[in-house]
Design a protein around this motif. Structure first.
Motif: not given
Length: 326
Positions: A110-118
């Motif tokens: 989830p942390m990596l997804e959040d970073n990819f999303r922004i």
């Protein structure tokens, strides 16, 4: 197929900076990834490659003192790292095509997804992931306990030969633990929606563009909570009990499917960046003993509320100064 054990380290911002960035992005950003570490395992769980990269953050540019002490990464090292888009492209190529991630706990992806999303990067390829911490718990007969990686290493007699809280080192130790576990059987169980694996989803995530819930009552009354889809037959289920508040912002209720029986619906509520509410929902099987225990707890809650209910004040007639009644 390869398995890839993955670990991350991320930088956090001091409070005022975090609030300013979230307002700027209009989304939640709990941290920015500053190190990716991974170990590739073949089908026999033998290590056959490793990956490590330092990432330069875009928003939380000042190294948090606590993070530096914990990870050993300095401000200078972080400043010399590559951008996240560069790291993502490099890491994606290294992973290859046929693989699944193994993480220790539910936080890294989830942390990596959040970073990819922004950064507006594709992140769907991250989702073939299995929680090795959960598999370890099932194998040890403790499916609901979240044991640390250090506990698992000690359990299997694996010595701590490298410093912890380094992404590559932790990915390596996760790989050593994986070699001691029947990963294929664990993955099979986690892939079966009728087994211990929970069907999970998020509702009201304003950080991801959804409408958040203004109040918790509004969230608990939503159709997604009252009539969730059965993870097995995909038919609508019916809520049997009101959501029971257990601890913090966690709520549990019983829901029933005509075909597949009774299950637990668990909601963990969190605040969005704009102060609305979202929830991570999970469905899990419920045994007869667990159902009985849950219903007994609900009845005890009712008794406790009645016991603490304030009695009505009795009405007394006013008395005159000489003790007589008016």
């Amino acid at each position: 197929m390869y398995y890839i054990t993955l670990d991350l380290e991320w930088n956090q911002a001091y409070a005022q900076k975090a609030i300013a960035v979230q307002k700027q992005l209009c989304c939640r950003l709990r941290g920015e990834v500053i190190q990716i570490g991974a170990v590739k395992l073949d089908e026999e769980l033998n290590p056959c490659g490793s990956y490590q990269i330092i990432v330069r953050p875009k928003y939380f540019k000042k190294m948090h003192r606590h993070v530096s002490v914990l990870t050993g990464i300095t401000q200078e090292q972080m400043d010399l790292g590559v951008s996240l888009p560069e790291a993502a492209e490099s890491f994606r190529k290294w992973c290859g095509e046929d693989f699944a991630f193994l993480t220790w706990g539910p936080d890294d992806i989830p942390m990596l997804e959040d970073n990819f999303r922004i950064h507006k990067l594709p992140y769907e390829w991250l989702r073939r992931t299995y929680d090795l911490q959960h598999i370890f718990g099932m194998e040890c007969g403790e499916p609901k306990k979240q044991r640390s990686l250090e506990y698992a290493m000690e359990y299997y007699g694996i010595p701590q030969t490298l410093p912890a809280h380094d992404a590559l080192n932790d990915a390596y130790f996760t790989a050593l633990v994986a070699a001691k576990i029947n990963v294929k059987e664990g993955v099979k169980k986690l892939s079966d929606p009728s087994a211990q694996n929970l069907s999970e989803w998020v509702i009201g995530d304003a950080d991801a563009g959804e409408d958040g819930y203004v109040t918790t009552a509004e969230l608990l009354a939503d159709e997604a909570v009252r009539t969730p889809l059965c993870p097995i037959c995909r038919e609508k289920m019916q809520q049997l009990t009101r959501a029971r508040h257990t601890k913090g912002q966690k709520y549990t209720s019983l829901v029933s499917c005509k075909q597949d029986g009774t299950m637990f619906l668990t909601l963990k509520l969190h605040k969005n960046f704009n102060e609305t509410w979202r929830a991570r929902a999970a469905l899990s099987p419920a045994t007869e003993e667990e159902i009985a225990a849950y219903k007994a707890a609900v009845q005890q809650d009712l008794k406790n509320r009645k016991a603490y209910r304030r009695p009505r004040r009795r009405q007394y007639k006013k008395t005159s100064g000489d003790g007589g009644t008016d």
